[in-house]
Write an enzyme that holds these catalytic residues in place. Structure first.
Site, PDB file in Angstrom:
ATOM      1  N   ARG A 116      33.675  47.845  67.266  1.00  0.00           N
ATOM      2  CA  ARG A 116      33.627  48.296  65.864  1.00  0.00           C
ATOM      3  C   ARG A 116      34.152  47.199  64.936  1.00  0.00           C
ATOM      4  O   ARG A 116      34.992  46.395  65.324  1.00  0.00           O
ATOM      5  CB  ARG A 116      34.505  49.549  65.698  1.00  0.00           C
ATOM      6  CG  ARG A 116      33.956  50.791  66.378  1.00  0.00           C
ATOM      7  CD  ARG A 116      34.879  51.962  66.062  1.00  0.00           C
ATOM      8  NE  ARG A 116      34.939  52.192  64.641  1.00  0.00           N
ATOM      9  CZ  ARG A 116      34.177  53.066  63.988  1.00  0.00           C
ATOM     10  NH1 ARG A 116      33.339  53.833  64.634  1.00  0.00           N
ATOM     11  NH2 ARG A 116      34.293  53.189  62.682  1.00  0.00           N
ATOM     12  N   GLU A 171      27.462  48.533  71.951  1.00  0.00           N
ATOM     13  CA  GLU A 171      27.123  49.240  70.715  1.00  0.00           C
ATOM     14  C   GLU A 171      27.736  48.475  69.550  1.00  0.00           C
ATOM     15  O   GLU A 171      28.884  48.029  69.636  1.00  0.00           O
ATOM     16  CB  GLU A 171      27.697  50.657  70.735  1.00  0.00           C
ATOM     17  CG  GLU A 171      27.136  51.529  71.832  1.00  0.00           C
ATOM     18  CD  GLU A 171      27.886  52.842  71.987  1.00  0.00           C
ATOM     19  OE1 GLU A 171      27.481  53.628  72.840  1.00  0.00           O
ATOM     20  OE2 GLU A 171      28.886  53.065  71.267  1.00  0.00           O
ATOM     21  N   HIS A 187      25.819  60.962  73.136  1.00  0.00           N
ATOM     22  CA  HIS A 187      26.829  61.406  72.170  1.00  0.00           C
ATOM     23  C   HIS A 187      27.133  62.893  72.356  1.00  0.00           C
ATOM     24  O   HIS A 187      26.250  63.736  72.250  1.00  0.00           O
ATOM     25  CB  HIS A 187      26.432  61.158  70.707  1.00  0.00           C
ATOM     26  CG  HIS A 187      27.655  60.924  69.857  1.00  0.00           C
ATOM     27  ND1 HIS A 187      28.484  61.940  69.460  1.00  0.00           N
ATOM     28  CD2 HIS A 187      28.215  59.793  69.395  1.00  0.00           C
ATOM     29  CE1 HIS A 187      29.481  61.432  68.773  1.00  0.00           C
ATOM     30  NE2 HIS A 187      29.356  60.126  68.717  1.00  0.00           N
ATOM     31  N   GLY A 188      28.381  63.153  72.681  1.00  0.00           N
ATOM     32  CA  GLY A 188      28.829  64.542  72.814  1.00  0.00           C
ATOM     33  C   GLY A 188      28.379  65.209  74.105  1.00  0.00           C
ATOM     34  O   GLY A 188      28.596  66.407  74.284  1.00  0.00           O
ATOM     35  N   ARG A 209      39.137  49.313  66.330  1.00  0.00           N
ATOM     36  CA  ARG A 209      40.139  50.353  66.629  1.00  0.00           C
ATOM     37  C   ARG A 209      40.340  50.557  68.129  1.00  0.00           C
ATOM     38  O   ARG A 209      41.359  51.054  68.538  1.00  0.00           O
ATOM     39  CB  ARG A 209      39.795  51.671  65.938  1.00  0.00           C
ATOM     40  CG  ARG A 209      38.582  52.352  66.479  1.00  0.00           C
ATOM     41  CD  ARG A 209      38.454  53.750  65.937  1.00  0.00           C
ATOM     42  NE  ARG A 209      38.102  53.763  64.522  1.00  0.00           N
ATOM     43  CZ  ARG A 209      37.454  54.773  63.943  1.00  0.00           C
ATOM     44  NH1 ARG A 209      37.123  55.841  64.639  1.00  0.00           N
ATOM     45  NH2 ARG A 209      37.142  54.737  62.668  1.00  0.00           N
ATOM     46  N   HIS A 210      39.339  50.218  68.936  1.00  0.00           N
ATOM     47  CA  HIS A 210      39.568  50.338  70.382  1.00  0.00           C
ATOM     48  C   HIS A 210      39.167  49.049  71.107  1.00  0.00           C
ATOM     49  O   HIS A 210      40.028  48.273  71.492  1.00  0.00           O
ATOM     50  CB  HIS A 210      38.929  51.604  70.997  1.00  0.00           C
ATOM     51  CG  HIS A 210      37.605  52.034  70.426  1.00  0.00           C
ATOM     52  ND1 HIS A 210      36.528  51.190  70.350  1.00  0.00           N
ATOM     53  CD2 HIS A 210      37.195  53.228  69.905  1.00  0.00           C
ATOM     54  CE1 HIS A 210      35.502  51.839  69.824  1.00  0.00           C
ATOM     55  NE2 HIS A 210      35.874  53.072  69.523  1.00  0.00           N
ATOM     56  N   THR A 236      30.915  57.781  65.886  1.00  0.00           N
ATOM     57  CA  THR A 236      29.633  57.531  65.215  1.00  0.00           C
ATOM     58  C   THR A 236      29.028  58.859  64.770  1.00  0.00           C
ATOM     59  O   THR A 236      28.734  59.714  65.599  1.00  0.00           O
ATOM     60  CB  THR A 236      28.660  56.806  66.186  1.00  0.00           C
ATOM     61  OG1 THR A 236      29.386  55.789  66.866  1.00  0.00           O
ATOM     62  CG2 THR A 236      27.503  56.198  65.436  1.00  0.00           C
ATOM     63  N   GLU A 256      17.907  55.299  71.242  1.00  0.00           N
ATOM     64  CA  GLU A 256      18.873  56.219  71.851  1.00  0.00           C
ATOM     65  C   GLU A 256      18.951  57.414  70.912  1.00  0.00           C
ATOM     66  O   GLU A 256      19.361  57.287  69.749  1.00  0.00           O
ATOM     67  CB  GLU A 256      20.247  55.555  72.019  1.00  0.00           C
ATOM     68  CG  GLU A 256      21.254  56.539  72.613  1.00  0.00           C
ATOM     69  CD  GLU A 256      22.508  55.884  73.160  1.00  0.00           C
ATOM     70  OE1 GLU A 256      22.454  54.720  73.609  1.00  0.00           O
ATOM     71  OE2 GLU A 256      23.559  56.562  73.137  1.00  0.00           O
ATOM     72  N   HIS A 262      31.728  49.876  72.449  1.00  0.00           N
ATOM     73  CA  HIS A 262      31.393  49.744  71.024  1.00  0.00           C
ATOM     74  C   HIS A 262      32.413  48.809  70.376  1.00  0.00           C
ATOM     75  O   HIS A 262      33.586  49.158  70.264  1.00  0.00           O
ATOM     76  CB  HIS A 262      31.437  51.133  70.385  1.00  0.00           C
ATOM     77  CG  HIS A 262      31.014  51.169  68.947  1.00  0.00           C
ATOM     78  ND1 HIS A 262      30.847  52.356  68.271  1.00  0.00           N
ATOM     79  CD2 HIS A 262      30.728  50.189  68.053  1.00  0.00           C
ATOM     80  CE1 HIS A 262      30.472  52.101  67.029  1.00  0.00           C
ATOM     81  NE2 HIS A 262      30.407  50.790  66.862  1.00  0.00           N
ATOM     82  N   ASN A 282      30.675  55.035  78.664  1.00  0.00           N
ATOM     83  CA  ASN A 282      31.335  54.401  77.518  1.00  0.00           C
ATOM     84  C   ASN A 282      32.853  54.447  77.729  1.00  0.00           C
ATOM     85  O   ASN A 282      33.442  55.528  77.827  1.00  0.00           O
ATOM     86  CB  ASN A 282      30.923  55.162  76.247  1.00  0.00           C
ATOM     87  CG  ASN A 282      31.546  54.563  75.015  1.00  0.00           C
ATOM     88  OD1 ASN A 282      32.740  54.266  75.022  1.00  0.00           O
ATOM     89  ND2 ASN A 282      30.781  54.403  73.959  1.00  0.00           N
ATOM     90  N   ASP A 296      35.185  53.061  75.718  1.00  0.00           N
ATOM     91  CA  ASP A 296      35.963  52.804  74.496  1.00  0.00           C
ATOM     92  C   ASP A 296      37.338  53.461  74.542  1.00  0.00           C
ATOM     93  O   ASP A 296      38.333  52.895  74.076  1.00  0.00           O
ATOM     94  CB  ASP A 296      35.250  53.389  73.263  1.00  0.00           C
ATOM     95  CG  ASP A 296      33.978  52.644  72.918  1.00  0.00           C
ATOM     96  OD1 ASP A 296      33.725  51.580  73.487  1.00  0.00           O
ATOM     97  OD2 ASP A 296      33.234  53.169  72.061  1.00  0.00           O
ATOM     98  N   HIS A 297      37.375  54.694  75.075  1.00  0.00           N
ATOM     99  CA  HIS A 297      38.631  55.441  74.969  1.00  0.00           C
ATOM    100  C   HIS A 297      39.677  55.021  76.000  1.00  0.00           C
ATOM    101  O   HIS A 297      40.842  55.407  75.886  1.00  0.00           O
ATOM    102  CB  HIS A 297      38.363  56.947  74.947  1.00  0.00           C
ATOM    103  CG  HIS A 297      37.583  57.306  73.720  1.00  0.00           C
ATOM    104  ND1 HIS A 297      38.029  56.991  72.449  1.00  0.00           N
ATOM    105  CD2 HIS A 297      36.366  57.872  73.554  1.00  0.00           C
ATOM    106  CE1 HIS A 297      37.128  57.366  71.566  1.00  0.00           C
ATOM    107  NE2 HIS A 297      36.111  57.903  72.202  1.00  0.00           N
TER     108      HIS A 297
HETATM  109  N1  PXP Z   1      25.986  56.553  72.444  1.00  0.00           N
HETATM  110  C1  PXP Z   1      26.376  55.997  71.275  1.00  0.00           C
HETATM  111  C2  PXP Z   1      25.403  55.175  70.516  1.00  0.00           C
HETATM  112  C3  PXP Z   1      27.698  56.166  70.790  1.00  0.00           C
HETATM  113  O1  PXP Z   1      28.066  55.618  69.622  1.00  0.00           O
HETATM  114  C4  PXP Z   1      28.618  56.909  71.577  1.00  0.00           C
HETATM  115  C5  PXP Z   1      30.031  57.047  71.117  1.00  0.00           C
HETATM  116  O2  PXP Z   1      30.625  55.801  71.005  1.00  0.00           O
HETATM  117  C6  PXP Z   1      28.166  57.445  72.792  1.00  0.00           C
HETATM  118  C7  PXP Z   1      26.839  57.283  73.190  1.00  0.00           C
HETATM  119  C8  PXP Z   1      29.069  58.235  73.682  1.00  0.00           C
HETATM  120  O3  PXP Z   1      29.459  59.402  73.027  1.00  0.00           O
HETATM  121  P1  PXP Z   1      30.602  60.316  73.673  1.00  0.00           P
HETATM  122  O4  PXP Z   1      31.828  59.488  73.722  1.00  0.00           O
HETATM  123  O5  PXP Z   1      30.677  61.477  72.737  1.00  0.00           O
HETATM  124  O6  PXP Z   1      30.115  60.694  75.048  1.00  0.00           O
END
Ligand code: PXP
Length: 236
Positions: A45, A70, A190-191, A49-50, A101, A151, A43, A7, A9-10
């Site tokens: 959004r 996403e 996530h995380g 924001r990103h 999220t 997921e 993602h 991902n 996004d950042h």
């Molecule tokens: N999966 C989904 C559905 C998410 O919304 C995110 C965060 O955008 C991630 C995975 C990735 O999470 P992380 O950035 O914490 O690794």
């Protein structure tokens, strides 16, 4: 073999801090690919924001890897998805003030939005997954609603301390087992980071892991390609 979705996004979060076009999102996708990842995840959004709409079009055209988008089950964003045609979409809940999220979809409560969004995406040949908390009732509801994949939200597992870790892992394992039994494709994310990944990787039936924040953070010190490669090596 488990696929790694990265991902990015950042990368766009950093770019939006100055809105000057750097770091370049396509260059990021190329570095992620060079590091051995299998999928680019972004993602879009509602608050933009990103990731911006233009990023999706650029990535669709230039990314060496398939695109996983996403998004909330929202009519406008669905229109963009139908235009861009990513390989897959992950439907997620979205709250205006959240930092990221926060939880999974409540599939039953969101039924009307999901019923509107899911068939049009599927009809366009896009694989659709639901981002859900690791609860059997959410897995079953996703199956009944017609999702191709789930997921599992690994955020509670990632945030848990030693007292709750095993219970969180068991929740993931049980939800995963039901998804496999029902024939759903099984993803998780996530995380996840370099230290908590292995027990999730070892859950039977996992197809894809989507990881963003920890990889982009490490990339500040190692570069994106190396950060992705290190994660990919852990997954193999
Ligand atoms: N999966 C989904 C559905 C998410 O919304 C995110 C965060 O955008 C991630 C995975 C990735 O999470 P992380 O950035 O914490 O690794």
């Amino acid at each position: 073999m488990i696929k790694l979705g990265v991902n990015i996004d950042h990368v766009a979060t950093l770019r939006q801090a100055r809105r000057q076009g750097i770091p370049d999102i396509v260059q990021a996708a190329r570095a992620v690919s060079a590091g051995g990842a299998d999928i680019i995840t972004v993602h879009l959004r509602r608050d933009r924001r990103h990731i911006q709409d233009s990023d999706l079009y650029l990535l669709k055209k230039n990314s060496p890897l398939p695109l996983n988008m996403e998004m909330a089950a929202d009519r406008d964003i669905t229109g963009i998805a139908l235009d861009v045609r990513p390989a897959s979409v992950c439907l997620v809940p979205e709250n205006r003030m959240e930092l990221t999220t926060e939880g999974g979809l409540n599939v039953k409560e969101s039924a009307s939005a999901l019923e509107e969004t899911l068939p049009v995406l599927k009809k366009a040949g896009i694989e659709v997954s639901f981002f859900i908390d690791p609860l059997k009732e959410q897995v079953r509801a996703s199956y009944e609603a017609g999702a191709d994949a789930v997921e599992l939200h690994t955020g509670s597992y990632a945030d848990s301390g030693p007292e709750t870790l095993e219970a969180e892992l068991n929740r993931l394992r049980e939800a995963a087992a039901l998804a496999v039994e029902l024939g759903l494709k099984l993803n998780a994310g996530h995380g996840l980071d370099y230290s908590n990944l292995i027990p999730v990787r070892d859950i039977p039936g996992i197809s894809e892991l989507n990881i963003g924040y920890s990889i982009v953070c490490r990339a500040i010190f190692t570069g994106l390609e190396a950060a992705v490669r290190e994660m990919k090596e852990l997954i193999l």
